[in-house]
Design a protein around this motif. Sequence first.
Motif, PDB file in Angstrom:
ATOM      1  N   PRO A 106      -7.967   7.868   2.132  1.00 46.49           N
ATOM      2  CA  PRO A 106      -6.837   8.462   2.830  1.00 46.49           C
ATOM      3  C   PRO A 106      -5.874   9.140   1.855  1.00 46.49           C
ATOM      4  CG  PRO A 106      -6.479   6.129   2.576  1.00 46.49           C
ATOM      5  CD  PRO A 106      -7.845   6.421   2.005  1.00 46.49           C
ATOM      6  N   LEU A 107      -5.260  10.186   2.324  1.00 43.95           N
ATOM      7  CA  LEU A 107      -4.186  10.855   1.610  1.00 43.95           C
ATOM      8  C   LEU A 107      -2.905  10.528   2.356  1.00 43.95           C
ATOM      9  CD1 LEU A 107      -3.634  13.634  -0.361  1.00 43.95           C
ATOM     10  CD2 LEU A 107      -2.968  14.354   1.925  1.00 43.95           C
ATOM     11  N   GLN A 108      -1.881  10.112   1.634  1.00 45.56           N
ATOM     12  CA  GLN A 108      -0.613   9.804   2.277  1.00 45.56           C
ATOM     13  C   GLN A 108       0.440  10.778   1.785  1.00 45.56           C
ATOM     14  OE1 GLN A 108       0.733   5.791   1.831  1.00 45.56           O
ATOM     15  NE2 GLN A 108       2.666   6.188   2.854  1.00 45.56           N
ATOM     16  N   TRP A 109       1.173  11.362   2.729  1.00 52.24           N
ATOM     17  CA  TRP A 109       2.220  12.312   2.390  1.00 52.24           C
ATOM     18  C   TRP A 109       3.319  12.203   3.437  1.00 52.24           C
ATOM     19  CZ3 TRP A 109       2.932  15.370  -1.742  1.00 52.24           C
ATOM     20  CH2 TRP A 109       3.901  16.347  -1.659  1.00 52.24           C
ATOM     21  N   ASP A 110       4.507  11.955   2.983  1.00 54.63           N
ATOM     22  CA  ASP A 110       5.674  11.913   3.869  1.00 54.63           C
ATOM     23  C   ASP A 110       5.467  10.964   5.059  1.00 54.63           C
ATOM     24  OD1 ASP A 110       8.286  12.655   4.489  1.00 54.63           O
ATOM     25  OD2 ASP A 110       7.658  14.373   5.709  1.00 54.63           O
ATOM     26  N   GLY A 111       4.840   9.829   4.780  1.00 54.28           N
ATOM     27  CA  GLY A 111       4.635   8.828   5.815  1.00 54.28           C
ATOM     28  C   GLY A 111       3.444   9.071   6.728  1.00 54.28           C
ATOM     29  N   GLN A 112       2.735  10.162   6.533  1.00 52.12           N
ATOM     30  CA  GLN A 112       1.568  10.486   7.345  1.00 52.12           C
ATOM     31  C   GLN A 112       0.297  10.210   6.548  1.00 52.12           C
ATOM     32  OE1 GLN A 112       1.792  11.689  10.590  1.00 52.12           O
ATOM     33  NE2 GLN A 112       3.974  11.283  10.370  1.00 52.12           N
ATOM     34  N   HIS A 113      -0.804  10.004   7.238  1.00 50.96           N
ATOM     35  CA  HIS A 113      -2.094   9.775   6.599  1.00 50.96           C
ATOM     36  C   HIS A 113      -3.116  10.788   7.102  1.00 50.96           C
ATOM     37  CE1 HIS A 113      -0.147   5.862   6.153  1.00 50.96           C
ATOM     38  NE2 HIS A 113      -0.911   5.704   5.097  1.00 50.96           N
ATOM     39  N   ALA A 114      -3.999  11.216   6.203  1.00 52.07           N
ATOM     40  CA  ALA A 114      -5.073  12.136   6.584  1.00 52.07           C
ATOM     41  C   ALA A 114      -6.334  11.734   5.822  1.00 52.07           C
ATOM     42  CB  ALA A 114      -4.704  13.574   6.254  1.00 52.07           C
TER      43      ALA A 114
END
Length: 65
Positions: free
Chosen positions: A26-34
């Motif tokens: 997973p990639l986490q950025w600004d509280g989101q995951h992708a």
Amino acid sequence: MRRLWIRGDCWFGCERTEVPVLWLGPLQWDGQHAPVYACSPCLARIQAQATRYFYQRRPAVVRPT
């Protein structure tokens, strides 16, 4: 651990779509995951880069005197 290849989009430099890809994590950025996926050529490039990184930073071998 078994690698599970799926058909999808590569998230790296080639940006190919609908190709066999492997989930890298997973990639986490600004509280989101992708979910991050890479195709075989991009995965090979990432592995080569990681190998170079590890070899450049591995500790020196101390030999007994």
